[in-house]
Design a protein around this motif. Structure first.
Motif, short mmCIF file in Angstrom:
data_model
loop_
_atom_site.label_atom_id
_atom_site.label_comp_id
_atom_site.label_asym_id
_atom_site.label_seq_id
_atom_site.Cartn_x
_atom_site.Cartn_y
_atom_site.Cartn_z
N ARG A 167 0.85 -1.12 0.18
CA ARG A 167 0.05 -0.19 -0.03
C ARG A 167 0.83 1.15 0.11
O ARG A 167 1.91 1.29 0.73
N ASP B 145 -2.94 3.98 6.88
CA ASP B 145 -4.19 3.82 7.22
C ASP B 145 -4.78 5.40 7.85
O ASP B 145 -4.12 6.01 8.37
N VAL C 108 -7.63 8.25 0.48
CA VAL C 108 -7.18 7.57 -0.51
C VAL C 108 -7.70 8.31 -1.86
O VAL C 108 -6.54 8.52 -2.83
N ARG D 93 -9.15 5.17 3.25
CA ARG D 93 -8.96 3.90 2.90
C ARG D 93 -9.80 2.82 3.69
O ARG D 93 -10.13 3.23 4.97
N GLY D 94 -10.54 1.91 3.12
CA GLY D 94 -11.29 1.01 3.76
C GLY D 94 -12.76 1.50 3.84
O GLY D 94 -13.57 0.81 4.69
N ALA E 199 -4.11 8.82 -3.47
CA ALA E 199 -2.90 8.44 -2.72
C ALA E 199 -2.15 9.67 -2.71
O ALA E 199 -0.89 9.90 -2.61
N ASP F 247 -7.38 -0.15 -4.94
CA ASP F 247 -7.39 0.42 -3.74
C ASP F 247 -8.57 1.23 -3.36
O ASP F 247 -9.35 1.69 -2.43
N VAL F 248 -9.29 1.55 -4.71
CA VAL F 248 -10.56 2.35 -4.57
C VAL F 248 -11.38 1.54 -5.79
O VAL F 248 -10.89 1.37 -6.86
N GLY G 5 -8.41 -3.02 2.86
CA GLY G 5 -8.06 -1.63 2.72
C GLY G 5 -8.51 -1.00 1.65
O GLY G 5 -8.17 0.02 1.19
N CYS G 6 -9.30 -1.68 0.68
CA CYS G 6 -10.01 -0.78 -0.36
C CYS G 6 -10.95 -0.10 -0.06
O CYS G 6 -11.94 -0.62 0.87
N ALA G 7 -11.06 1.00 -0.51
CA ALA G 7 -12.39 1.81 -0.39
C ALA G 7 -13.23 1.43 -1.52
O ALA G 7 -12.83 1.21 -2.57
#
Lengths: 391, 576, 290
Positions: B322, B326, B330, B355-356, B390, B483-484, B513-515
């Motif tokens: 990543r 955290d 993101v 994130r997340g 990011a 990540d997204v 951790g993916c949004a």
């Protein structure tokens, strides 16, 4: 999977079938003469005259007992006006049909394309290639059966010079024959002290000559001369008329020689000069009979393409008869050694195969008819000069 | 692996042709040569027009180019023919790369006619330089036996090459572009580069044919080099055999070349009318050609690339490193604006996604939701404002680069690849972010298992029920290990079971951790999993916050009057 | 110098009229059916050759024009009804199928032309004089043909925008489904449109053969020329096409004068590719095309 396999088997069968079909049944009692014809494509019209000339000549030979007592059989295919197809066809004629003699196809381009393979097979071929380049000695079995391009318009320039033409505008198509022709025209014009005031080459696809003639008009030439075929000659005349160009003389290589020229242009065709290698009224040996027989067989007048091919096939059969065999080396030697009378006039070869005998004549359209106007000894009419202006 | 019947048949065919090439007469050898030449031309054309879907009526320009380069190499550089056969395709590639970069920006008929124009320009250039329309003779000419033999080898080479191509990642990418270019970009395929690659391969094969032609004929003129008839024949061959298929070009080339021989001998004048009519009939009656007929009966069907998926053994997929700590946002949109003419579809939108986090975006039709996604994923360029991923502005990156960097999306109306199986669809995306074949396969398998599509891996999308199709789209996006993840009404039309499966997969991704940002019209679908909701109306954010608060906001209710407040009540209740 | 420039400009504008008519038929068919008819140029050629045949029967080319247009209308309507109507145009490969079908058709049409009229280059002599005003000399036939072409193209435009049947065609071009919902017979409109597009090609051919000679294979370049006009003007955009036709005419005539005919032959294609690449939406278009 089985179907897939069957499909492939079918393809193999089809391939085998096609190949089997191409193996001809040999008929040993005929002499086969092979050539390709542009039955389709851009060159179709003149090429069909070519074929008819061959057919007429073959008929005559057959009517007189054939060659060595055997009938002549013509083997010909359509080359679709493309050099590459013609190459494949001559390959076929030589290796598959195993013809005894070959004749040239139509057009300089296609002739020069097939020249290497015919020569490699050591077959004598009368070539309709007007450009001298192929006849530099590198293809000893191929000889020219037409007049040389650069000299093609020499009589025309000669005529113009005698009538006091001083300035020349030269237009030509950037394809083989006209390009070679243009260099000949420039040489001849220079020899006669004329000045080239305008010169431009155009691509074969050109259809609108308006802008080109706009430029020509600005130079006001005595002579507008074109290294052309039919369509571009028509286009140039049309544009010259609508620009109301005042030249003393308009002359074109190919174009005015075709009957369609006057039909397409109407009155604008009047008094335009053209070139030909042959004319129905010529008093050459056998010409009157040729014209008569051609009309009887094909129900139309022959043109110079027909005369050329007719003469070429006669040359080959005469040579074969004279040497008593189909030995190509002997036929070649015989043809090179002498002057032979044809419907076009005397035929003569240089050591490298250039034809140096008969040359061209000047014609002019007068009252919707072509008249032979130059040189005077063959003329059927008097030239109209200068051009009286567009009607 | 068992050698399949078609390869045995091919070997038999080739041996027979080789016999003719070695033992037949000149004319037969010439037939073999030209048939084999057309086989290579057909396979070359098939790469760009069949596999990649860019229908070109100008590939003959590369044939002509190759032929002229060969003439130059032989006459001027005094190279032997086999050296010319290397030089000319290279030259074609050198021309095709810049040319393709420009031309392949055109779509559909524009590309087709643009290429047609190029073919004609080639003709004009060749007739005005290089000695004009005169044509050129070359001294070194092959005997029919030599050229036929070499040509058979090249035809076999083209067939094997196509076989390898179709079963490779590159081939998979070609076919994805053909089926749906935007979707391929969303799956991380660098379409620009890949299309140019297809174009260059196609050009090289055509140029190689040009060299062989010159070597065989020994004479070249512009009309033959840029012949429209040759172009028509090649198009017709591929069409008859089956465009875009493995064996179609071979069937078509052999059939039409031989048929052409017969027709041309019997009906010289009518030949082109007949060939043209066959083209029309094929396009109308059986656009898939012979291949499609065989495939409809289950013969010669294409096997999925890198299939079947490996057996269920636990494959340890390394987690992506990543780039964001955290808690950091993101994805951030700053004052994003998109105008179409005078209308602003998106008008100053600010968005912060951590994130997340699971975020819902709702709003009436035409509120600008899908346009917002297009701006984030690079499918549209913003008129103003910027997007940070990011903490780095994404600037004017291409959609496929953005997808590979970690922003994956689905489309509002389903965009799947019509001819790619479920397995290939997910593998395509997985291989965009996993360079190693093994890793891509493992990743694709894991995701299929996770969303419950593994048992239908070999199906085509059209064979799936609508809900499963949407699931496949989500799987394709997840395979990018984003990540997204942007979901555009992804759960519309799904059964409760399928929604549950999606939720499970999303939870797994979120856990990594993916949004997730989801546009939804099925409000309950989003309300139950969303941490926050943005409400868009007329291109601006009118409310933002946890679902229950947002759904009771009077402004939101006002915007939703058309929808009916009862729905919102229900949602708010559900969210609570 | 000024006279030359004016002559070139006017000639170009006049040619623009002919190009406009050539392109209008293609534009109409594309607008309604989203089909680029690759046989369009071949229909133009056949229209011209029909005129030639009538001319040989002593019919004035202008009188032959309606006849050629009518014949081509019938041919076009039949083709649409019999062949294109059966073509599946929907789906991702739909465009490919229409292109292949019309590509094949272009070979059929041009080679039927070969069988009927032969391969030689043919032309029709018509009004071969010129009009001279202030030293600017313009060919009579170009003046007349251009005027007729402009009139024809404008008449069709008026028909499309002002009459019920024309509006039905336009409605279909905007939304076939919507038009069907309004009770219009989509099939009939498509037959009408394709027929009319071909009739315009035929009329353009009638005029063009009096200006430049044709042979059966002249169609391909004409298709590109016509397509260049509508690509330049924006697909389906009639005002744009008008402007584009004039630009193309002037560009061609000027290039021919300045750089020679070789360059003029290439300028159409170069212009075409440049437009496609740098201004894909056409001169007047706004939204980018997908």
């Amino acid at each position: 999977m089985i179907t897939g396999f069957r499909r492939n088997t079918a393809l193999i069968a089809l391939l085998a079938l096609t190949l089997a079909q191409t193996t001809p049944v040999r008929a040993a009692d005929t002499i086969k003469i092979g050539f390709s014809v542009s039955e389709t494509g851009a060159l179709a019209a003149p090429s069909i005259f070519d074929r008819q000339g061959y057919e007429l000549a073959a008929d005559e030979v057959n009517a007189h007992g054939g060659l060595f007592g055997k009938k002549i059989e013509l083997v010909h295919y359509d080359d679709q006006s493309t050099p590459s197809t013609a190459v494949a066809l001559y390959q076929k004629l030589i290796t598959d049909d195993k013809v005894d003699l070959v004749m040239g196809p139509y057009s300089s381009q296609i002739n020069s394309a097939v020249t290497p393979i015919v020569d490699r097979a050591k077959l004598v071929m009368p070539s309709m290639d007007a450009n001298p380049t192929a006849f530099d000695g590198s293809h000893p079995f191929v000889f020219q059966a037409i007049a040389q391009t650069p000299q093609y318009m020499a009589p025309m320039i000669d005529f113009a010079a005698r009538r006091g033409v001083k300035t020349v505008a030269l237009l030509y198509q950037n394809s083989p024959f006209p390009t070679a022709l243009a260099s000949g025209i420039k040489d001849e014009a220079q020899k006669h002290g004329m000045k080239i005031v305008f010169e431009e080459a155009y691509p074969p696809a050109t259809t609108d000559f308006g802008p080109l003639l706009l430029k020509v008009a600005a130079t006001n030439p005595d002579l507008l001369i074109g290294g052309t075929f039919l369509a571009d000659a028509e286009g140039i005349v049309r544009a010259a008329k609508s620009q109301n160009l005042h030249a003393k003389m308009y002359a074109f290589s190919v174009g005015p020689v075709e009957p369609e020229f006057s039909r397409a242009l109407g009155p604008a065709a009047e008094n335009i000069f053209g070139n030909t290698l042959w004319f129905p009224s010529l008093s050459t040996k056998g010409n009157a009979e040729f014209v008569k027989a051609f009309r009887a067989k094909f129900n139309r007048d022959p043109d110079y393409h027909a005369a050329l091919s007719y003469a070429a096939l006669k040359l080959m059969t005469t040579a074969a008869a004279a040497v008593g065999s189909l030995d190509q080396e002997k036929i070649r030697t015989w043809l090179h050694g002498r002057t032979i009378d044809t419907v076009l006039g005397p035929f003569k070869l240089s050591p490298t195969g250039l034809q140096t005998g008969f040359s061209s004549y000047v014609i002019q359209w007068q009252k919707e008819k072509q008249l032979l106007v130059w040189p005077p000894q063959s003329a059927t009419g008097t030239p109209v000069f200068p051009h009286p202006g567009w009607q | 692996m068992r050698l399949r019947v078609e390869w045995i048949a091919l070997a038999v065919c080739a041996s027979l042709s080789a016999l003719v090439a070695l033992g037949g007469n000149g004319y037969q050898q010439q037939i073999v040569f030209s048939t084999a030449l057309f086989v290579v031309l057909a396979y070359g054309w098939n790469v760009i027009s069949g596999l990649t879907g860019y229908l070109s009526f100008g590939q003959i320009a590369f044939f002509g180019l190759g032929a002229y380069v060969a003439v130059g190499a032989i006459l001027v550089l005094k190279l032997p023919w086999y050296a010319a056969a290397v030089v000319a395709p290279l030259a074609a590639v050198c021309v095709a790369i810049p040319l393709g970069s420009v031309m392949l920006r055109l779509q559909g008929v524009f590309f087709t006619l643009g290429m047609f124009g190029l073919g004609r320009i080639g003709d004009i250039v060749a007739s005005s330089v290089s000695g004009g329309a005169m044509g050129t003779s070359i001294p070194e000419v092959a005997t029919p036996r030599e050229s036929a033999s070499v040509m058979i080898v090249l035809a076999l080479g083209a067939i094997v090459f196509t076989h390898l191509l179709i079963n490779s990642k590159l081939g998979l990418r070609f076919m994805a572009i053909r089926d749906d270019e935007p979707a391929a970009r969303a799956a991380g395929v660098p379409t620009g580069r890949i299309k140019v690659t297809a174009f260059a391969i196609s050009a090289a094969l055509a140029a190689l044919c040009g060299v062989m032609y010159v070597w065989n004929v020994g004479y070249l003129d512009p009309t033959s080099a840029f012949s429209g008839t040759t172009e028509l024949q090649v198009v017709l061959m591929v069409l008859v055999g089956g465009i875009g298929s493995m064996w179609g070009p071979l069937f078509g080339a052999v059939l039409i070349a031989l048929l052409g021989q017969v027709l041309w001998a019997r009906f010289p004048l009518e030949e082109q009318v007949i060939l043209g009519s066959i083209t029309v009939l094929m396009a109308v009656a059986m656009p898939g050609g012979i291949s499609a007929i065989l495939q409809a009966r289950g013969k010669l069907t294409r096997r999925a690339v890198w299939s079947p998926p490996p057996d269920a053994r636990s494959i340890d997929v390394p987690t992506r490193i990543r780039t964001v700590a955290d808690g950091d946002p993101v994805l951030v949109c700053e004052a994003l604006v998109k105008r179409f003419g005078g209308v602003a579809a998106v008008d100053g939108v600010d968005l912060r996604i951590a994130r997340g986090e699971v975020v819902g975006i709702i709003g009436p039709n035409g509120a600008g939701k899908s346009t917002l996604f297009d701006l984030i994923t690079g499918f549209a360029a913003p008129s103003a404002g910027r997007v940070l991923f990011a903490n780095v502005p994404i600037g004017r990156q291409t959609p496929d680069a953005i997808a590979r960097r970690g922003i994956a999306r689905t489309f509002q109306t389903s965009r799947l690849f019509a001819t790619l199986s479920v397995w290939e669809t997910v593998l395509l995306a997985a291989s965009s972010v996993n360079a190693a074949r093994g890793a891509a396969i493992a990743e694709a398998r894991r995701i299929l298992a996770q969303v419950g599509l593994l048992d239908v891996w070999s199906r085509l999308p059209e064979a799936l029920p609508p809900g499963k199709q949407r699931l496949l789209e989500i799987a394709r996006a997840l395979a990018l290990r984003p990540d997204v993840l942007l979901l555009d009404e992804a759960m519309a039309g799904m059964t409760a079971d399928e929604i549950a499966q999606v939720h499970a997969a999303l939870r797994f991704a979120v856990g990594n951790g993916c949004a997730v940002v989801a546009i939804e019209h099925v409000l309950p679908a989003i309300a139950t999993i969303a941490d926050r909701v943005y409400v868009l109306d007329f291109g601006t954010v009118i409310a933002e916050g946890p679902p229950q608060r947002v759904f009771s906001d009077p402004i939101v209710l006002d915007a939703y009057i058309g929808v009916g407040t009862s729905v919102l009540d229900e949602v708010a209740a559900g969210a609570r | 110098m000024l006279v030359t420039i004016l002559t070139l400009a006017l000639t170009g504008v006049l040619w623009g009229g002919v190009y406009l008519l050539m392109a209008s038929g293609l534009n109409l068919i594309y607008g309604v059916m989203k089909i680029v008819n690759l046989a369009h140029g071949d229909f133009i050629v056949v229209g011209g050759l029909l005129t030639l045949t009538l001319f040989e029967l002593h019919v004035n080319p202008l009188a032959a024009l309606p006849a050629a247009a009518l014949v081509m209308f019938a041919v076009g309507a039949l083709i649409q009804r019999g062949i294109l109507e059966r073509l599946v145009t929907a789906g991702p490969a739909g465009e490919l199928r229409t292109l292949l079908a019309t590509f094949g058709m272009s070979y059929v049409v041009s080679n039927v032309g070969l069988l009927l009229w032969g391969a030689q280059v043919q032309s029709v002599p018509f009004l071969e004089g010129s009009v001279d005003a202030f030293g600017i000399r313009l060919p009579e036939n170009l003046l007349v043909c251009s005027a007729v072409a402009f009139a024809f193209a404008i008449a069709v435009h008026i028909w499309l925008t002002r009459t019920m049947s024309g509006k039905a065609v336009r409605a279909t071009s905007q939304s076939a489904v919507g038009a069907a919902a309004c009770g219009l017979s989509i099939r009939r409109i498509r037959v009408l449109t394709f027929g009319l597009g071909c009739a315009m090609a035929g009329a353009a051919g009638s005029l063009t053969i009096t200006l430049i000679p044709f042979q059966n294979s002249s169609g391909g370049p004409l298709t590109v020329q016509a397509f260049t006009v509508i690509a330049l003007g924006g697909l389906g955009n009639y005002v744009g096409a008008f402007l584009a036709a004039v630009i193309l005419g002037v560009a061609e005539v000027t290039t021919s004068f300045v750089f020679g005919s070789n360059a003029a032959a290439a300028v159409v294609y170069i212009l075409f590719i440049l437009i496609l690449v740098f201004r894909p939406q056409g001169l007047l278009g706004r939204s980018a095309r997908v």
